[in-house]
Scaffold this active site. Sequence first.
Site, PDB file in Angstrom:
ATOM      1  N   GLY A  26      -4.775  -4.088  -4.042  1.00  0.00           N
ATOM      2  CA  GLY A  26      -5.631  -2.973  -4.416  1.00  0.00           C
ATOM      3  C   GLY A  26      -4.752  -1.843  -4.878  1.00  0.00           C
ATOM      4  O   GLY A  26      -3.868  -1.403  -4.140  1.00  0.00           O
ATOM      5  N   ASP A  32       0.812  -1.219   0.000  1.00  0.00           N
ATOM      6  CA  ASP A  32       0.000   0.000   0.000  1.00  0.00           C
ATOM      7  C   ASP A  32       0.847   1.272   0.000  1.00  0.00           C
ATOM      8  O   ASP A  32       0.557   2.226   0.731  1.00  0.00           O
ATOM      9  CB  ASP A  32      -0.959   0.010   1.205  1.00  0.00           C
ATOM     10  CG  ASP A  32      -1.812  -1.232   1.239  1.00  0.00           C
ATOM     11  OD1 ASP A  32      -2.420  -1.549   0.205  1.00  0.00           O
ATOM     12  OD2 ASP A  32      -1.852  -1.908   2.285  1.00  0.00           O
ATOM     13  N   GLN A  54       1.504  -6.615  -3.429  1.00  0.00           N
ATOM     14  CA  GLN A  54       1.979  -6.840  -2.062  1.00  0.00           C
ATOM     15  C   GLN A  54       3.386  -6.250  -1.906  1.00  0.00           C
ATOM     16  O   GLN A  54       3.684  -5.252  -2.524  1.00  0.00           O
ATOM     17  CB  GLN A  54       1.912  -8.319  -1.673  1.00  0.00           C
ATOM     18  CG  GLN A  54       0.500  -8.785  -1.409  1.00  0.00           C
ATOM     19  CD  GLN A  54      -0.221  -9.229  -2.665  1.00  0.00           C
ATOM     20  OE1 GLN A  54       0.400  -9.763  -3.569  1.00  0.00           O
ATOM     21  NE2 GLN A  54      -1.500  -9.013  -2.741  1.00  0.00           N
TER      22      GLN A  54
HETATM   23  P1  GDP Z   1      -0.249   0.149  -3.939  1.00  0.00           P
HETATM   24  O1  GDP Z   1      -0.986  -1.035  -3.401  1.00  0.00           O
HETATM   25  O2  GDP Z   1       1.182   0.170  -3.558  1.00  0.00           O
HETATM   26  O3  GDP Z   1      -0.485   0.417  -5.390  1.00  0.00           O
HETATM   27  O4  GDP Z   1      -0.865   1.379  -3.177  1.00  0.00           O
HETATM   28  P2  GDP Z   1      -2.273   2.027  -3.372  1.00  0.00           P
HETATM   29  O5  GDP Z   1      -2.645   2.184  -4.776  1.00  0.00           O
HETATM   30  O6  GDP Z   1      -3.243   1.331  -2.474  1.00  0.00           O
HETATM   31  O7  GDP Z   1      -1.940   3.466  -2.821  1.00  0.00           O
HETATM   32  C1  GDP Z   1      -2.218   3.797  -1.556  1.00  0.00           C
HETATM   33  C2  GDP Z   1      -2.960   5.112  -1.515  1.00  0.00           C
HETATM   34  O8  GDP Z   1      -2.015   6.161  -1.548  1.00  0.00           O
HETATM   35  C3  GDP Z   1      -3.921   5.383  -2.664  1.00  0.00           C
HETATM   36  O9  GDP Z   1      -5.097   5.906  -2.135  1.00  0.00           O
HETATM   37  C4  GDP Z   1      -3.197   6.422  -3.503  1.00  0.00           C
HETATM   38  O10 GDP Z   1      -4.087   7.293  -4.171  1.00  0.00           O
HETATM   39  C5  GDP Z   1      -2.431   7.175  -2.447  1.00  0.00           C
HETATM   40  N1  GDP Z   1      -1.194   7.827  -2.865  1.00  0.00           N
HETATM   41  C6  GDP Z   1      -0.259   7.404  -3.733  1.00  0.00           C
HETATM   42  N2  GDP Z   1       0.774   8.270  -3.776  1.00  0.00           N
HETATM   43  C7  GDP Z   1       0.480   9.275  -2.903  1.00  0.00           C
HETATM   44  C8  GDP Z   1       1.172  10.464  -2.467  1.00  0.00           C
HETATM   45  O11 GDP Z   1       2.279  10.773  -2.876  1.00  0.00           O
HETATM   46  N3  GDP Z   1       0.536  11.221  -1.517  1.00  0.00           N
HETATM   47  C9  GDP Z   1      -0.700  10.912  -1.011  1.00  0.00           C
HETATM   48  N4  GDP Z   1      -1.231  11.713  -0.090  1.00  0.00           N
HETATM   49  N5  GDP Z   1      -1.362   9.796  -1.393  1.00  0.00           N
HETATM   50  C10 GDP Z   1      -0.774   8.999  -2.323  1.00  0.00           C
END
Ligand code: GDP
Length: 433
Positions: free
Chosen positions: A47, A18, A233
Amino acid sequence: MTRNNGEVWLVRDPSFGDCGKAKIVDHLSADPRVAAIVRFNGGDNAGHTIVVNGTKIAVHAIPCGVIRNLEHPVLSVIGRGMVINLTRLFAEMTSLRERGISVIPENLLISEGTHLTLTYHMALEKARETSNSRKNTTSRAISQTYALARLYQGVRAGDLRNLDRMSELIDLPLAYVNAILEKVYGLTAVTKDEVMAEILAYREQLLPFLGNEIIVLNRLLKQEKVIICEGAQSGMLDPDLGIYPNTTASNTWPGAIQSGCGLNPRWITRDVIVVKAFTSRVGDGHLVAEIHNETADLIRQKGQEYGTSTGRPRRIGWNDQVVGRFCAMVGPGTELAITKVDVLTGIEPLRICTDYLLNGRLIEIFPTTVDELNHCQPVLEELNGWTKDITGVTSWNELPLNTQAYLTMVAKPFDCPISMVGTGPDRKQIIVL
Ligand code: GDP
């Protein structure tokens, strides 16, 4: 090293998931040389969220390349290292189409080698969850699917082409699972009709999407294209290298692309490690640098740290350099993307975990066993925070000096340059160095 000038770019998370990989994949996929985005591990327990002009789009099994299709054609590939649940996959396709995103066999390839999560896997998962104390899964039967596959009782997407064979293949795992359901849990068995009904509901729609991703991807490399492998993951959740048993079911480090989609890790030219400016973890398991006071609530709230797949609140920790050093040893990357630094604005005091003390002694490398982790204490270093709102900043020089110093400190253990910094959830809120 490249293969006929084609390149593989890998995007992965070394810690607890995440971290915003989707946004980094999305950013990289704007390059017109990118022809395909591949998922090679996990299932729809992942996700990935992308925010485009204020609209949040979440994908679970389909690579986030489908979203880039709004601008230029990119092939999304579900590799054989993944497991898929047909009901959920087709629901995801429908929800993407409702947002105007086309999902057709021309832009989505599903490997014929991908294992299917069927009705009996879900029944077993449910039975285990209600009777077992381990509540750390997304209840998607991902581990059940991998486990039965390793017992030579899996059914793969390509098996759907021949219904007679498919029907025969189901008998063995169904008998095995039903014996457990009835004799261990005292539950009702799953009938073959139920399983076949699910398969028949999706078979016709699925067949046009099936193919051999190994041929397609290696052909793209020969055509000098770029392929992005989108890790799901994270490193610390790897079943072999991570914190077993609170791990995910599939491998997550770069080597997994070999078995997960037939690409040789030697063709990786950009290995982008994505870390969050702080740490979070959903569910049980060790988080040595966990924050146990109101600062955790503040970061969770500001960073919207709730699981994309389950909505569960994530536990929050300080950035962990022991994890970073483990990554630099086991799977060093070529560059580092640090996300969510905007979330730490105003957090005082700001801390970083530099080491673990195991029974009072500094340890050299991330421990292997839960017993050792039970006795680890974080060594925390305090840093100066910043108060200026940095949301949406797109250049390094606009960042406060304390933010720059913090990011430099986060990057230190990884031993590779910072190439991107996330300053907000939107696609455009990024610093590219
Ligand atoms: P993944 O599983 O690694 O792809 O992570 P996610 O897609 O679940 O991303 C986690 C959350 O962080 C999502 O709601 C993104 O929109 C948000 N997100 C990603 N990069 C940033 C950032 O630089 N700043 C903030 N505030 N939110 C971010």
